[in-house]
Design an enzyme around this catalytic site. Structure first.
Site, PDB file in Angstrom:
ATOM      1  N   ARG A  22       5.960 -26.337 100.226  1.00 13.06           N
ATOM      2  CA  ARG A  22       7.090 -25.426 100.327  1.00 13.06           C
ATOM      3  C   ARG A  22       6.606 -24.002 100.041  1.00 13.06           C
ATOM      4  O   ARG A  22       5.801 -23.799  99.121  1.00 13.06           O
ATOM      5  CB  ARG A  22       8.190 -25.801  99.328  1.00 13.06           C
TER       6      ARG A  22
ATOM      7  N   ASP B 277       1.373 -24.060 106.527  1.00 11.53           N
ATOM      8  CA  ASP B 277       2.269 -24.578 107.561  1.00 11.53           C
ATOM      9  C   ASP B 277       3.719 -24.239 107.227  1.00 11.53           C
ATOM     10  O   ASP B 277       4.615 -24.584 107.977  1.00 11.53           O
ATOM     11  CB  ASP B 277       2.096 -26.105 107.688  1.00 11.53           C
TER      12      ASP B 277
ATOM     13  N   HIS C 135       5.212 -24.922 110.926  1.00  8.05           N
ATOM     14  CA  HIS C 135       5.939 -25.961 110.186  1.00  8.05           C
ATOM     15  C   HIS C 135       5.981 -27.271 110.978  1.00  8.05           C
ATOM     16  O   HIS C 135       7.041 -27.860 111.209  1.00  8.05           O
ATOM     17  CB  HIS C 135       7.361 -25.490 109.865  1.00  8.05           C
TER      18      HIS C 135
ATOM     19  N   GLU D 178      11.591 -18.382 108.594  1.00  8.43           N
ATOM     20  CA  GLU D 178      11.257 -18.956 109.893  1.00  8.43           C
ATOM     21  C   GLU D 178      12.323 -18.574 110.919  1.00  8.43           C
ATOM     22  O   GLU D 178      13.504 -18.616 110.616  1.00  8.43           O
ATOM     23  CB  GLU D 178      11.179 -20.485 109.796  1.00  8.43           C
TER      24      GLU D 178
END
Length: 346
Positions: free
Chosen positions: A265, A289, A313, A294
């Site tokens: 996270r 990632d 992600h 986002e």
């Protein structure tokens, strides 16, 4: 009679959750009520909602009136992403168990459930994919796979990279895992097979139990881990205890030859401090990632870093992870009801 409420969504339908519930060996007879939460959302809407819930919790989006009505006398509640805020937990008079078929539990009010002593079961549906991806990112950033590809696609045959002074093989490096939950253990197992020394910081697990297992890991303090590890990989959930855990003080302890990997996270990391150590080349590189917003804005300072690999992600995205998750939850609940305990119990 056991009343079971299942709440489906765009990715996991209530019909699938209902099938899974029939496999849980719940006390008979069983009545299953099927509800849907935002099941008409597009993939883009679903992902936006997921990010919103992960960032702000179960109060971020409206609760279905049907959930409020059916929860009052429910014995069991099983969901995928549907938010379960405090008002739902408090309205439940008979609730004995909440289950979610995903690893993250940001959509559940954990505190409210604990106050009413309602256990929560979750499952790490994409543990294998994320563990594989973590190893992939380690190789990608330490061996310049992504950077070399990007240069070749621009017509440049690059031979020089930010980590030229430190490039070596993986078994010559020490990997530090911050968190040894389900995914962390799978990463450790893979690293063991590759002959890599693994050090671990995790104050939330039973160290003696791990030491008796097949894993070959060495427990240490978080400060020692950041000082000794050549590669630091994050595998913790974001909680009040872990949010912004990785700050400028810990990052300053890392070797100039070290890398940081994050497939967990973004909230574990202090963004400004992370950018600073990469920009000033206080560490040689990183691969993530997960990001703080986002999709990534075109003016995000992360894009200015030439020693950072960012992916969109996708660590847990495989064709079978989500479809199989309700049945993984069914197996986990069945084992919990039989044994009275589970490593997936919150």
């Amino acid at each position: 009679m056991s009343k079971v409420v299942v709440v489906g969504d765009t990715f996991v339908s209530s019909d699938t959750l209902k099938k899974a519930a029939t496999l849980m060996a719940l006390p008979e007879p069983v009545e299953i009520v099927c509800l849907e939460w935002r099941s008409d959302d597009s993939l883009e809407e679903f992902q936006r909602n997921l990010k919103l819930i992960e960032q702000t919790g179960p109060e971020a989006l409206a609760t279905s009136p049907e959930i409020m009505e059916e929860i009052t006398d429910a014995d069991f509640l099983f969901v995928h992403l549907a938010p379960i805020p405090r008002k739902v937990v408090e309205a439940a008079k008979n609730l004995k168990l909440i289950g979610t078929c995903r690893g993250g539990v940001e959509h559940l009010d954990i505190t409210a459930a604990k106050e009413k002593m309602i256990p929560i079961i979750h499952v790490i549906r994409n543990a294998e994919p994320v563990a594989d991806y973590t190893i992939g990112l380690i190789y990608t950033v330490t061996r310049n796979i992504a950077l070399s590809h990007a240069e070749v696609m621009k017509g440049r045959w690059a031979k020089k990279f930010p980590n030229d002074s430190y490039r070596t093989t993986l078994p010559n490096q020490v990997v530090g895992l911050v968190g040894l939950g389900h995914i962390g253990k799978m990463v450790a197992k893979r690293l063991n097979a590759l002959g890599v020394k693994v050090i671990v910081y995790d104050p939330f697990i039973d160290q003696e139990k791990v030491k008796k297992s097949e894993l070959d890991v060495y427990f240490t303090s978080i400060e020692e881990l950041f000082r000794e590890a050549d590669i630091v990989s994050l595998h913790m959930r974001v909680t009040s205890e872990t949010e912004n855990l990785i700050d400028e003080n810990l990052l300053a302890m890392m070797k100039p030859s070290a890398y940081l990997i994050n497939t967990a996270r973004p909230g574990l990391l202090v963004k400004a401090a992370f950018i600073d150590v990469l920009k000033k080349q206080k560490i040689v590189g990183a691969a993530i990632d997960v990001i703080w917003e986002e999709p990534l804005a075109l003016n995000d300072p992360l894009l200015e870093l030439d020693n950072l690999i960012i992916t969109s992600h996708i660590a847990g995205d495989t064709v079978d992870a989500i479809p199989n998750s309700p049945f993984l939850l069914a197996q986990t609940v069945r084992e919990y009801l039989k044994a009275g305990e589970s490593e997936f119990l919150i």
